[in-house]
Scaffold this motif. Structure first.
Motif, PDB file in Angstrom:
ATOM      1  N   ARG A  42       0.928  -1.086   0.244  1.00  0.00           N
ATOM      2  CA  ARG A  42      -0.246   0.082   0.003  1.00  0.00           C
ATOM      3  C   ARG A  42       0.916   1.216   0.206  1.00  0.00           C
ATOM      4  O   ARG A  42       0.293   2.297   0.009  1.00  0.00           O
ATOM      5  N   ARG A  43       2.220   1.199  -0.280  1.00  0.00           N
ATOM      6  CA  ARG A  43       3.083   2.192  -0.364  1.00  0.00           C
ATOM      7  C   ARG A  43       2.692   3.142  -1.695  1.00  0.00           C
ATOM      8  O   ARG A  43       2.548   2.461  -2.514  1.00  0.00           O
ATOM      9  N   PRO A  44       2.778   4.602  -1.591  1.00  0.00           N
ATOM     10  CA  PRO A  44       2.709   5.399  -2.691  1.00  0.00           C
ATOM     11  C   PRO A  44       3.926   4.899  -3.451  1.00  0.00           C
ATOM     12  O   PRO A  44       4.883   4.636  -3.156  1.00  0.00           O
ATOM     13  N   PRO A  45       3.611   5.038  -4.853  1.00  0.00           N
ATOM     14  CA  PRO A  45       4.689   4.737  -5.701  1.00  0.00           C
ATOM     15  C   PRO A  45       5.880   6.018  -5.753  1.00  0.00           C
ATOM     16  O   PRO A  45       5.514   7.083  -5.396  1.00  0.00           O
ATOM     17  N   SER A  46       6.991   5.741  -5.913  1.00  0.00           N
ATOM     18  CA  SER A  46       8.094   6.484  -5.786  1.00  0.00           C
ATOM     19  C   SER A  46       7.910   7.640  -6.840  1.00  0.00           C
ATOM     20  O   SER A  46       7.912   7.148  -7.956  1.00  0.00           O
ATOM     21  N   PRO A  47       7.772   8.787  -6.598  1.00  0.00           N
ATOM     22  CA  PRO A  47       8.025   9.825  -7.452  1.00  0.00           C
ATOM     23  C   PRO A  47       9.382   9.939  -8.378  1.00  0.00           C
ATOM     24  O   PRO A  47       9.275  10.666  -9.619  1.00  0.00           O
ATOM     25  N   SER A  48      10.413   9.347  -7.751  1.00  0.00           N
ATOM     26  CA  SER A  48      11.593   9.231  -8.645  1.00  0.00           C
ATOM     27  C   SER A  48      11.680   8.380  -9.920  1.00  0.00           C
ATOM     28  O   SER A  48      10.923   7.333  -9.875  1.00  0.00           O
ATOM     29  N   PRO A  49      12.123   8.724 -10.900  1.00  0.00           N
ATOM     30  CA  PRO A  49      12.042   7.893 -12.328  1.00  0.00           C
ATOM     31  C   PRO A  49      12.528   6.584 -12.053  1.00  0.00           C
ATOM     32  O   PRO A  49      13.755   6.605 -11.248  1.00  0.00           O
ATOM     33  N   SER A  50      11.945   5.571 -12.387  1.00  0.00           N
ATOM     34  CA  SER A  50      12.640   4.492 -12.517  1.00  0.00           C
ATOM     35  C   SER A  50      13.682   4.180 -13.324  1.00  0.00           C
ATOM     36  O   SER A  50      13.798   4.957 -14.562  1.00  0.00           O
ATOM     37  N   PRO A  51      14.657   3.361 -13.437  1.00  0.00           N
ATOM     38  CA  PRO A  51      15.723   3.153 -14.285  1.00  0.00           C
ATOM     39  C   PRO A  51      15.229   2.741 -15.722  1.00  0.00           C
ATOM     40  O   PRO A  51      14.353   2.137 -15.792  1.00  0.00           O
ATOM     41  N   SER A  52      15.545   3.498 -16.705  1.00  0.00           N
ATOM     42  CA  SER A  52      15.149   3.509 -18.142  1.00  0.00           C
ATOM     43  C   SER A  52      15.458   1.894 -18.429  1.00  0.00           C
ATOM     44  O   SER A  52      16.612   1.257 -18.401  1.00  0.00           O
ATOM     45  N   THR A  53      14.419   1.236 -19.126  1.00  0.00           N
ATOM     46  CA  THR A  53      14.646  -0.213 -19.586  1.00  0.00           C
ATOM     47  C   THR A  53      14.862  -0.098 -20.922  1.00  0.00           C
ATOM     48  O   THR A  53      14.769  -1.317 -21.760  1.00  0.00           O
ATOM     49  N   SER A  54      14.777   0.892 -21.643  1.00  0.00           N
ATOM     50  CA  SER A  54      14.950   1.273 -23.042  1.00  0.00           C
ATOM     51  C   SER A  54      16.227   1.649 -23.552  1.00  0.00           C
ATOM     52  O   SER A  54      16.366   1.836 -24.798  1.00  0.00           O
ATOM     53  N   ARG A  55      17.372   1.578 -22.672  1.00  0.00           N
ATOM     54  CA  ARG A  55      18.714   1.844 -23.271  1.00  0.00           C
ATOM     55  C   ARG A  55      19.326   0.902 -24.011  1.00  0.00           C
ATOM     56  O   ARG A  55      18.891  -0.315 -23.795  1.00  0.00           O
ATOM     57  N   ALA A  56      19.679   1.326 -25.054  1.00  0.00           N
ATOM     58  CA  ALA A  56      20.400   0.145 -25.899  1.00  0.00           C
ATOM     59  C   ALA A  56      21.571  -0.481 -25.441  1.00  0.00           C
ATOM     60  O   ALA A  56      22.202   0.190 -24.789  1.00  0.00           O
ATOM     61  N   LYS A  57      21.980  -1.672 -25.543  1.00  0.00           N
ATOM     62  CA  LYS A  57      22.930  -2.361 -25.084  1.00  0.00           C
ATOM     63  C   LYS A  57      24.267  -2.015 -26.002  1.00  0.00           C
ATOM     64  O   LYS A  57      24.290  -1.764 -26.948  1.00  0.00           O
ATOM     65  N   PRO A  58      25.101  -1.853 -25.111  1.00  0.00           N
ATOM     66  CA  PRO A  58      26.498  -1.260 -25.609  1.00  0.00           C
ATOM     67  C   PRO A  58      27.189  -2.476 -26.674  1.00  0.00           C
ATOM     68  O   PRO A  58      27.029  -3.749 -26.316  1.00  0.00           O
ATOM     69  N   SER A  59      27.424  -2.078 -27.717  1.00  0.00           N
ATOM     70  CA  SER A  59      27.785  -3.334 -28.641  1.00  0.00           C
ATOM     71  C   SER A  59      29.138  -3.712 -28.376  1.00  0.00           C
ATOM     72  O   SER A  59      30.037  -3.021 -27.833  1.00  0.00           O
ATOM     73  N   PRO A  60      29.302  -4.873 -28.484  1.00  0.00           N
ATOM     74  CA  PRO A  60      30.611  -5.494 -28.412  1.00  0.00           C
ATOM     75  C   PRO A  60      31.572  -4.972 -29.505  1.00  0.00           C
ATOM     76  O   PRO A  60      31.440  -4.412 -30.474  1.00  0.00           O
ATOM     77  N   ASP A  61      32.995  -5.145 -28.955  1.00  0.00           N
ATOM     78  CA  ASP A  61      33.954  -4.616 -29.953  1.00  0.00           C
ATOM     79  C   ASP A  61      33.942  -5.376 -31.303  1.00  0.00           C
ATOM     80  O   ASP A  61      34.425  -6.415 -31.461  1.00  0.00           O
ATOM     81  N   ARG A  62      33.492  -4.398 -32.356  1.00  0.00           N
ATOM     82  CA  ARG A  62      33.601  -5.212 -33.802  1.00  0.00           C
ATOM     83  C   ARG A  62      34.902  -5.568 -34.254  1.00  0.00           C
ATOM     84  O   ARG A  62      35.019  -6.284 -35.114  1.00  0.00           O
ATOM     85  N   GLY A  63      35.851  -4.814 -33.945  1.00  0.00           N
ATOM     86  CA  GLY A  63      36.939  -4.909 -34.609  1.00  0.00           C
ATOM     87  C   GLY A  63      37.917  -5.931 -34.011  1.00  0.00           C
ATOM     88  O   GLY A  63      38.962  -6.356 -34.503  1.00  0.00           O
ATOM     89  N   ALA A 168       9.736  13.269   0.046  1.00  0.00           N
ATOM     90  CA  ALA A 168       9.173  12.062   0.060  1.00  0.00           C
ATOM     91  C   ALA A 168       9.991  10.718  -0.366  1.00  0.00           C
ATOM     92  O   ALA A 168       9.797   9.656   0.086  1.00  0.00           O
ATOM     93  N   ASP A 169      10.637  10.938  -1.346  1.00  0.00           N
ATOM     94  CA  ASP A 169      11.339   9.870  -2.121  1.00  0.00           C
ATOM     95  C   ASP A 169      12.327   9.317  -1.214  1.00  0.00           C
ATOM     96  O   ASP A 169      12.464   8.068  -1.227  1.00  0.00           O
ATOM     97  N   HIS A 170      13.076  10.182  -0.584  1.00  0.00           N
ATOM     98  CA  HIS A 170      14.055   9.582   0.354  1.00  0.00           C
ATOM     99  C   HIS A 170      13.194   9.134   1.748  1.00  0.00           C
ATOM    100  O   HIS A 170      13.893   7.948   1.905  1.00  0.00           O
ATOM    101  N   ALA A 171      12.425   9.273   2.132  1.00  0.00           N
ATOM    102  CA  ALA A 171      11.384   8.825   3.146  1.00  0.00           C
ATOM    103  C   ALA A 171      10.988   7.671   2.862  1.00  0.00           C
ATOM    104  O   ALA A 171      11.200   6.654   3.757  1.00  0.00           O
ATOM    105  N   LEU A 172      10.241   7.397   1.675  1.00  0.00           N
ATOM    106  CA  LEU A 172      10.039   6.310   1.032  1.00  0.00           C
ATOM    107  C   LEU A 172      11.074   5.175   1.188  1.00  0.00           C
ATOM    108  O   LEU A 172      10.880   4.111   1.608  1.00  0.00           O
ATOM    109  N   ALA A 173      12.130   5.395   0.537  1.00  0.00           N
ATOM    110  CA  ALA A 173      13.567   4.452   0.508  1.00  0.00           C
ATOM    111  C   ALA A 173      13.828   4.234   1.942  1.00  0.00           C
ATOM    112  O   ALA A 173      14.185   2.955   2.083  1.00  0.00           O
ATOM    113  N   ALA A 174      13.927   5.260   2.687  1.00  0.00           N
ATOM    114  CA  ALA A 174      14.333   4.644   4.236  1.00  0.00           C
ATOM    115  C   ALA A 174      13.437   3.787   4.726  1.00  0.00           C
ATOM    116  O   ALA A 174      13.694   2.772   5.617  1.00  0.00           O
ATOM    117  N   PHE A 175      12.013   4.466   4.598  1.00  0.00           N
ATOM    118  CA  PHE A 175      10.899   3.302   5.487  1.00  0.00           C
ATOM    119  C   PHE A 175      11.043   1.814   4.643  1.00  0.00           C
ATOM    120  O   PHE A 175      11.051   0.707   5.568  1.00  0.00           O
TER     121      PHE A 175
END
Length: 602
Positions: A42-63, A168-175
């Motif tokens: 029942r805790r409120p959702p954190s106003p802080s942004p969640s880590p992005s899940t759409s970041r592209a994976k770094p490519s391996p060394d093609r050379g 509130a973000d920090h309070a929620l994390a501590a709680f």
């Protein structure tokens, strides 16, 4: 010996939070209403942004001329952890790994590296909520692996990251951190530390949300449940009353939340011996469940109502309540469900009380048949709890060996389960009593010693139950002629029971008597006389002299006074410094040890 309170703790289920990164994983010590949600849900959702899940994976060394490795492998070296994009990516990998069922070990590696990355990328030492979140995930994975000891320092570090004053973000994390740390201590059987963490979490939540927020009510109830598990009923009573007050304001009449509060309140009142108040709460809870169409919950409450009627010796009403519940459980869950077995156990106990021994034994056997072939989904805790209760009835049948077999089976089911330390300690204490009854004093002492060690570790070393167990262990030591050890145990038991029950309670008076007998056996005649004079004074002034123990104690005192060559001192001295090792009497020359002519009390 009073009945042992055993509270079941469901197994810890680990899920890694996604949308609410700071939500802790909860391991509930008691759930008065299984369908009610915990504070975590029942805790409120954190106003802080969640880590992005759409970041592209770094490519391996093609050379590279070498064979290509998986994309994430190049990210996992220490030198790349200062990349600000790496922490969120690794945390997503940890979540995805758990979701795919690949196993927690690999997920733990990703989560640990994510926390290192967040730490390295912190700007000017600014506290990062992403770091706190990743540490919560690490701790959750440790718990899923059964490594609760390793989760504790991770969470202790996590609660230091947020700064509550920053919003509130920090309070929620501590709680969330404090509540998750409390759950972890609970799984380790460290109830005192667990409760302190919950209190810290509740304080932060109240400062952030106010005293009357519905989410505060859920946390109050959660903390009250922990106090019940620790047998701290006054503290639980106050918290549960606050929860009821908040729900009266924010919930409609006869709500499920109020029903859950009243079921817990009934449990507390029953534990305190206030059966009429417990019955009132249960009737109101039943009405709320009926209004909400919760048939199985109504049946569970009927079982509790039957328990109260049985305690009040209203046996016909108790049978009616049990039979109502039994009909519902059989129709909704089947004839072989553990809920049916639990009602059989209640009926067996009731019929024993009313002298119907054949019916009592029959219900015990029916329950044992169900526990012997449990239906899928039955937990070890349910079976162990049922076997423990049946063992108590076999003890009443004067069949200690059969009772011992059931207790041994129950302990075997629970001994490797996290969060069951107090329950196992209670079973070991019961086994100690059984072994004592059959004359196996060395084994009895060993069982009590193991129970005492677990209770000390779990923070119950100041409970009345702990004092009773110490007294029982002292009696086993007396039978083994370990008189000095017995004296130490009786002294500690006396101190605890005086504090928890008061000097006039029967358990406290029993310890006084045992301690006087022990002092007599040690040659400390004056100390024994002083205790007996104090006990007789209590009985004469506060309890009355009709109790048969009064004449026995008066006779004992007369024998000691005759041996000491003096008459009774009507003005008994205070016991405040009686057992102080630095008292003046400790320097006097003691007479040789001998065994007391009068008996000990269990």
């Amino acid at each position: 010996m009073p009945g042992l309170v055993s509270v079941k703790t469901p197994p810890l289920r680990i899920t890694v939070p996604d949308d609410q990164p700071h939500t802790p994983i909860r391991a509930q010590p008691i759930r008065s209403d299984p369908k009610s949600s915990s504070p975590a849900t029942r805790r409120p959702p954190s106003p802080s942004p969640s880590p992005s899940t759409s970041r592209a994976k770094p490519s391996p060394d093609r050379g590279s001329a070498k064979k290509k490795s998986p994309p994430e492998k190049n990210l996992l070296n220490e030198s790349s952890l200062d990349n600000p994009d790496l922490g969120p990516f690794l945390l997503k990998l940890a979540r995805d790994t758990i979701a795919s069922g690949e196993g927690p070990t690999k997920a733990l590696d990703y989560a640990l590296r994510a926390s290192k990355s967040f730490e390295k990328c912190a700007v000017d030492g600014d506290p990062s909520l992403d770091l706190a979140m990743s540490l919560h995930v690490v701790a959750a994975i440790y718990c899923s692996l059964g490594k609760f000891e390793e989760a504790v320092p991770v969470l202790e570090r996590a609660i230091k990251v947020p700064e509550v004053a920053r919003g509130a973000d920090h309070a929620l994390a501590a709680f969330s951190g404090y509540m998750q740390l409390g759950d972890t201590h609970s799984m380790l059987g460290q109830l005192d530390r667990s409760i302190e963490c919950y209190k810290d979490g509740l304080k932060i939540q109240m400062e952030a949300l106010g005293d009357n927020d519905p989410r505060v009510a859920e946390t109050c109830r959660y903390l009250a449940e922990a106090h019940v598990q620790a047998m701290q009923f006054d503290e639980a009573d106050n918290l549960c009353k606050k929860t009821l007050e908040i729900h009266r304001v924010h919930s409609p009449p006869a709500s499920l939340e109020e029903a859950a509060d009243r079921r817990l309140m009934a449990l507390i009142c029953e534990a305190k011996g206030d059966y009429e108040a417990a019955l009132e709460h249960l009737v109101l809870a039943s009405m709320a469940m009926i209004a909400n169409g919760q048939e199985n919950e109504v049946a569970a409450i009927d079982v509790s109502i039957g328990n109260i009627y049985s305690s009040l010796s209203r046996f016909d009403e108790a049978v009616f309540s049990y039979q109502k519940a039994l009909t519902v459980f059989k129709s909704s869950k089947g004839d072989n469900h553990p809920s049916v077995a639990s009602v059989f156990v209640r009926l067996a106990d009731l019929y024993y009380k009313t002298g119907k021994l054949r019916e009592s034994r029959s219900y015990c056997e029916n329950a044992l048949r169900i526990y012997a072939k449990p239906v899928p989904g039955t937990t070890s805790e349910e079976i162990a709890s049922g076997m423990t209760e049946i063992s108590a009835i076999y003890e009443l049948f004067n069949e200690p060996e059969e009772a011992l077999k059931l207790l041994q089976k129950a302990m075997k089911l629970l001994e490797d389960k996290p969060g069951q330390h107090s329950t196992v300690a209670g079973i070991e204490a019961r086994m100690g009593v059984m072994y004592y009854m059959v004359g196996r004093y060395e084994v009895s002492r060993g069982s009590f010693e193991s129970a005492v060690a677990k209770l000390r570790a779990s923070g119950e070393r100041k409970s009345a139950f702990f004092g009773v167990v110490l007294n029982q262990m002292g009696l086993a030591c007396v039978q083994l002629f370990k008189i000095d050890e017995a004296a130490e145990l009786f002294e500690e038991a006396r101190e605890i029971l005086e504090q928890e029950c008061g000097p006039c309670h029967q358990d406290t008076l029993g310890v006084y008597s045992n301690l006087a007998a022990t002092y007599d056996a040690m040659g400390r005649i004056e100390d024994a006389i002083e205790i007996l004079e104090y006990v007789l004074k209590l009985r004469e002034e506060k309890l009355g002299t009709a109790n048969p123990d009064f004449d026995d104690e008066k006779k004992r005192l007369a024998e000691l006074l005759k041996e000491a060559g003096r008459s009774r001192n009507k003005k008994a001295k205070s016991l405040e410094n009686l057992i102080d090792p630095n008292s003046k009497r400790s320097n006097k020359k003691e007479t040789p040890k001998k065994w007391s002519a009068f008996g000990f009390r269990s």
